[in-house]
Design a protein around this motif. Structure first.
Motif, mmCIF file in Angstrom:
data_model
loop_
_atom_site.group_PDB
_atom_site.id
_atom_site.type_symbol
_atom_site.label_atom_id
_atom_site.label_comp_id
_atom_site.label_asym_id
_atom_site.label_seq_id
_atom_site.Cartn_x
_atom_site.Cartn_y
_atom_site.Cartn_z
ATOM 1 N N LEU A 1 0.962 -1.231 0.046
ATOM 2 C CA LEU A 1 0.004 0.000 0.047
ATOM 3 C C LEU A 1 0.909 1.191 -0.027
ATOM 4 O O LEU A 1 0.363 2.340 -0.719
ATOM 5 C CB LEU A 1 -0.764 -0.207 1.287
ATOM 6 N N LEU A 2 1.913 1.252 0.844
ATOM 7 C CA LEU A 2 2.886 2.668 0.858
ATOM 8 C C LEU A 2 3.481 2.630 -0.461
ATOM 9 O O LEU A 2 3.579 3.606 -0.969
ATOM 10 C CB LEU A 2 3.771 2.225 1.912
ATOM 11 N N CYS A 3 4.108 1.636 -1.141
ATOM 12 C CA CYS A 3 4.583 1.579 -2.489
ATOM 13 C C CYS A 3 3.662 2.131 -3.668
ATOM 14 O O CYS A 3 3.829 2.949 -4.376
ATOM 15 C CB CYS A 3 5.219 0.317 -2.796
ATOM 16 N N GLY A 4 2.140 1.644 -3.539
ATOM 17 C CA GLY A 4 1.424 2.056 -4.372
ATOM 18 C C GLY A 4 1.217 3.655 -4.241
ATOM 19 O O GLY A 4 1.055 4.364 -5.199
ATOM 20 N N GLN A 5 0.918 4.130 -2.864
ATOM 21 C CA GLN A 5 0.919 5.508 -2.733
ATOM 22 C C GLN A 5 2.198 6.315 -3.226
ATOM 23 O O GLN A 5 1.933 7.283 -3.740
ATOM 24 C CB GLN A 5 0.840 5.956 -1.114
ATOM 25 N N ALA B 1 1.313 22.476 -5.501
ATOM 26 C CA ALA B 1 2.340 22.099 -4.644
ATOM 27 C C ALA B 1 1.822 21.541 -3.365
ATOM 28 O O ALA B 1 2.458 20.715 -2.641
ATOM 29 C CB ALA B 1 3.622 23.261 -4.642
ATOM 30 N N GLU B 2 0.832 22.337 -2.748
ATOM 31 C CA GLU B 2 0.134 21.915 -1.702
ATOM 32 C C GLU B 2 -0.448 20.417 -1.698
ATOM 33 O O GLU B 2 0.039 19.821 -0.741
ATOM 34 C CB GLU B 2 -1.159 22.980 -1.396
ATOM 35 N N SER B 3 -0.988 20.057 -2.623
ATOM 36 C CA SER B 3 -1.445 18.675 -2.658
ATOM 37 C C SER B 3 -0.386 17.601 -2.868
ATOM 38 O O SER B 3 -0.252 16.637 -2.113
ATOM 39 C CB SER B 3 -2.347 18.637 -3.754
ATOM 40 N N PHE B 4 0.690 18.104 -3.571
ATOM 41 C CA PHE B 4 2.069 17.326 -3.660
ATOM 42 C C PHE B 4 2.608 17.076 -2.232
ATOM 43 O O PHE B 4 2.976 16.011 -1.655
ATOM 44 C CB PHE B 4 2.850 17.894 -4.387
ATOM 45 N N MET B 5 2.718 18.191 -1.370
ATOM 46 C CA MET B 5 3.254 18.106 -0.179
ATOM 47 C C MET B 5 2.515 17.294 0.903
ATOM 48 O O MET B 5 2.908 16.602 1.748
ATOM 49 C CB MET B 5 3.564 19.557 0.465
ATOM 50 N N GLU B 6 1.032 17.519 0.781
ATOM 51 C CA GLU B 6 0.163 16.544 1.532
ATOM 52 C C GLU B 6 0.264 15.233 1.315
ATOM 53 O O GLU B 6 0.686 14.404 2.289
ATOM 54 C CB GLU B 6 -1.399 17.018 1.268
ATOM 55 N N ASP B 7 0.291 14.776 0.040
ATOM 56 C CA ASP B 7 0.402 13.472 -0.261
ATOM 57 C C ASP B 7 1.996 12.800 0.186
ATOM 58 O O ASP B 7 2.012 11.825 0.617
ATOM 59 C CB ASP B 7 0.488 13.197 -1.765
ATOM 60 N N ARG B 8 3.042 13.454 0.010
ATOM 61 C CA ARG B 8 4.296 13.328 0.183
ATOM 62 C C ARG B 8 4.542 13.390 1.893
ATOM 63 O O ARG B 8 4.884 12.184 2.260
ATOM 64 C CB ARG B 8 5.622 14.292 -0.076
ATOM 65 N N ASP B 9 3.853 14.041 2.598
ATOM 66 C CA ASP B 9 3.768 13.831 4.006
ATOM 67 C C ASP B 9 3.105 12.906 4.543
ATOM 68 O O ASP B 9 3.445 12.157 5.521
ATOM 69 C CB ASP B 9 3.348 15.144 4.652
ATOM 70 N N GLU B 10 1.917 12.378 3.982
ATOM 71 C CA GLU B 10 1.175 11.009 3.984
ATOM 72 C C GLU B 10 1.962 10.026 4.053
ATOM 73 O O GLU B 10 1.829 9.215 4.772
ATOM 74 C CB GLU B 10 -0.158 11.161 3.636
ATOM 75 N N ILE B 11 2.847 9.797 3.005
ATOM 76 C CA ILE B 11 3.562 8.654 2.872
ATOM 77 C C ILE B 11 4.858 8.782 3.764
ATOM 78 O O ILE B 11 4.891 7.546 4.208
ATOM 79 C CB ILE B 11 4.147 8.768 1.198
ATOM 80 N N ARG B 12 5.280 9.725 4.133
ATOM 81 C CA ARG B 12 6.539 9.915 5.030
ATOM 82 C C ARG B 12 6.005 9.247 6.209
ATOM 83 O O ARG B 12 6.540 8.672 6.849
ATOM 84 C CB ARG B 12 6.903 11.369 5.032
#
Length: 88
Positions: free
Chosen positions: A12-16, A29-40
């Motif tokens: 699941l994490l790899c899929g994200q 950029a905000e949506s990218f940062m949110e997605d990146r932080d969610e994965i992190r």
């Protein structure tokens, strides 16, 4: 945690991570940062569950992110509200 559960969480994490879109005309950029932080954050929680401590911080928990800068207009507005509250 069984090997099957570990494999599923990693999948699941790899899929994200695979679906992460770089900022462009369709993705902000905000949506990218949110997605990146969610994965992190997901990876950090997973590491915590596997090892019993947070990565790079023995027992301290996840690192705190710096707060977003407050725009100057918001600061001026807050100051106006304080000034009017003092005079009233």
């Amino acid at each position: 945690m069984t090997e099957r559960e570990i494999a599923e969480r990693l999948r699941l994490l790899c899929g994200q991570a695979d679906r992460l879109k770089m900022p462009s005309h369709r993705h902000t950029a905000e949506s990218f940062m949110e997605d990146r932080d969610e994965i992190r954050d997901g990876l950090r929680r997973f590491y915590r569950e596997l090892t019993g401590h947070w990565p790079d911080q023995e027992g301290g928990g996840p690192p705190r992110r710096a707060p977003a800068p407050v725009p100057a207009a918001v600061l001026r507005h807050r100051e106006r509200l304080r000034a009017t509250a003092k005079t009233a």
